[in-house]
Motif scaffolding. Sequence first.
Motif, mmCIF file in Angstrom:
data_model
loop_
_atom_site.group_PDB
_atom_site.id
_atom_site.type_symbol
_atom_site.label_atom_id
_atom_site.label_comp_id
_atom_site.label_asym_id
_atom_site.label_seq_id
_atom_site.Cartn_x
_atom_site.Cartn_y
_atom_site.Cartn_z
ATOM 1 N N LEU A 165 45.204 -8.620 18.536
ATOM 2 C CA LEU A 165 46.024 -9.787 18.220
ATOM 3 C C LEU A 165 47.459 -9.343 18.082
ATOM 4 O O LEU A 165 47.734 -8.169 17.849
ATOM 5 N N THR A 167 51.493 -10.610 16.571
ATOM 6 C CA THR A 167 52.280 -11.610 15.876
ATOM 7 C C THR A 167 53.731 -11.158 15.788
ATOM 8 O O THR A 167 54.031 -9.986 15.978
ATOM 9 N N LEU B 121 46.525 -12.336 22.268
ATOM 10 C CA LEU B 121 46.458 -13.568 21.479
ATOM 11 C C LEU B 121 47.466 -13.506 20.344
ATOM 12 O O LEU B 121 47.505 -12.528 19.612
ATOM 13 N N HIS B 122 48.240 -14.559 20.231
ATOM 14 C CA HIS B 122 49.325 -14.563 19.275
ATOM 15 C C HIS B 122 48.934 -15.363 18.035
ATOM 16 O O HIS B 122 48.510 -16.510 18.134
ATOM 17 N N ILE B 123 49.064 -14.752 16.879
ATOM 18 C CA ILE B 123 48.712 -15.446 15.641
ATOM 19 C C ILE B 123 49.845 -16.380 15.253
ATOM 20 O O ILE B 123 50.999 -15.965 15.182
ATOM 21 N N VAL B 153 45.201 -18.897 16.464
ATOM 22 C CA VAL B 153 45.781 -18.093 17.539
ATOM 23 C C VAL B 153 46.080 -18.936 18.756
ATOM 24 O O VAL B 153 45.465 -19.961 18.994
ATOM 25 N N ASP B 163 39.937 -20.348 17.062
ATOM 26 C CA ASP B 163 40.485 -19.521 16.003
ATOM 27 C C ASP B 163 39.579 -18.359 15.669
ATOM 28 O O ASP B 163 38.387 -18.395 15.899
#
Lengths: 199, 193
Positions: A165, A167, B121-123, B153, B163
């Motif tokens: 992931l 961010t 995948l971007h939170i 995400v 999610d």
Amino acid sequence: MLLVLSAEHRAHLGCLPRAGGAAVGELGRLALEQLRRGAAPRACEAAARKLDIGVDTIQHGVEGLTYLLTESSKLMISEIDFQDSIHVLGFSDELNKSLLQLYLDNRKEIRSILGELAPRLPSYHNLEWRLDVQLASRSLRQQIKPAVTMKLYLNQNEDQTAQVLQTDPATLLHLIQQLEQALGEMKTNHCRRIVRNMK
Amino acid sequence: MELSPYAQGGWRVLGDPRRFPRRPFAALLRAAFRSLLEDPQAALDDPDLKDIDPTVLKHCHAAAATCILEAGKQKADISAISTCLEDCKLDKERIEQFCTEYQKNKDALEILLGSIGRSPLHITDVSWRLEYQIKNNQLHKTYQPSYLVTLNVENSDSGSHPDVSFSCTMEQLQDLVGKLKDAAKSLERATQM
């Protein structure tokens, strides 16, 4: 809370007094192994030969003991309740004491085995993170775009998954703030009161 | 900064006051930027453009858009853009018009181009739930607090994505928050370098 034993259970356990003291220990051991690893017909046969009792009797005895131990552990019944529950079987004091000891010695382990049967969501295992700065891409050159890349390890039913992931810095700070609030909740009076009263 | 022969051809037409008078030229510039940054469909509906032949209009629009995107991609400065347009025989006034319009839209363009591309995948957000487990059908009197954390995400391609949810104990959540704080501290140090 008393344990209710059906006629069948009582019949299964009924073989115990005839089997004798040593047998109870042996059957108890078999019951626990069965809980840990599943049914083991060979072990029952071996025990039958060693104790000079029919295989069927051994089998029933193990089943009866298994049920007694798992139900007692599941409900977490007290010593007194356990003693009262097996009283109806009409066993000797010595046998009752052995059964109680068997229950108390193994209660924790049985509860942890039962705990694994509960419905579960993927659970957190670990998090690895890395700081990246994107310098360019096919559509845009000369960038300075910081990002935090993470690998979230989750456990589900003995499988472990790892998910990558990413961010940005602002969202990272937001995540930290939100999750710290979550942690703080357990310390509030409301939660403390509930935990205190539900025991 | 270089443009393809097709784009250069379009700019040569754009630079010709006989084929593209003042008002249509300004209108086309506006339309080109709008079609890239706002709405790809509506842009060429400007009444000032109605007298231009549709094929020519398409060619010139493509040329303008190509130039805008190329300048944005390379983060080209005014002199580079001017040189490029001079090669297409545009006069000073028209070059200046383009550059002014480009400067106005430069930041939005950069954001747009920066958002194109593959990434993990971007939170985008997190939600959490605290529960106190009392019993389940296999085990009574469990009496344990447990957190359910959901990470919202986004996929860079398709936008949404299911999610990522997981449960954790208080200790595990502390571990997670600790690691996130390490990452944040490390970010802070990096930005001070």
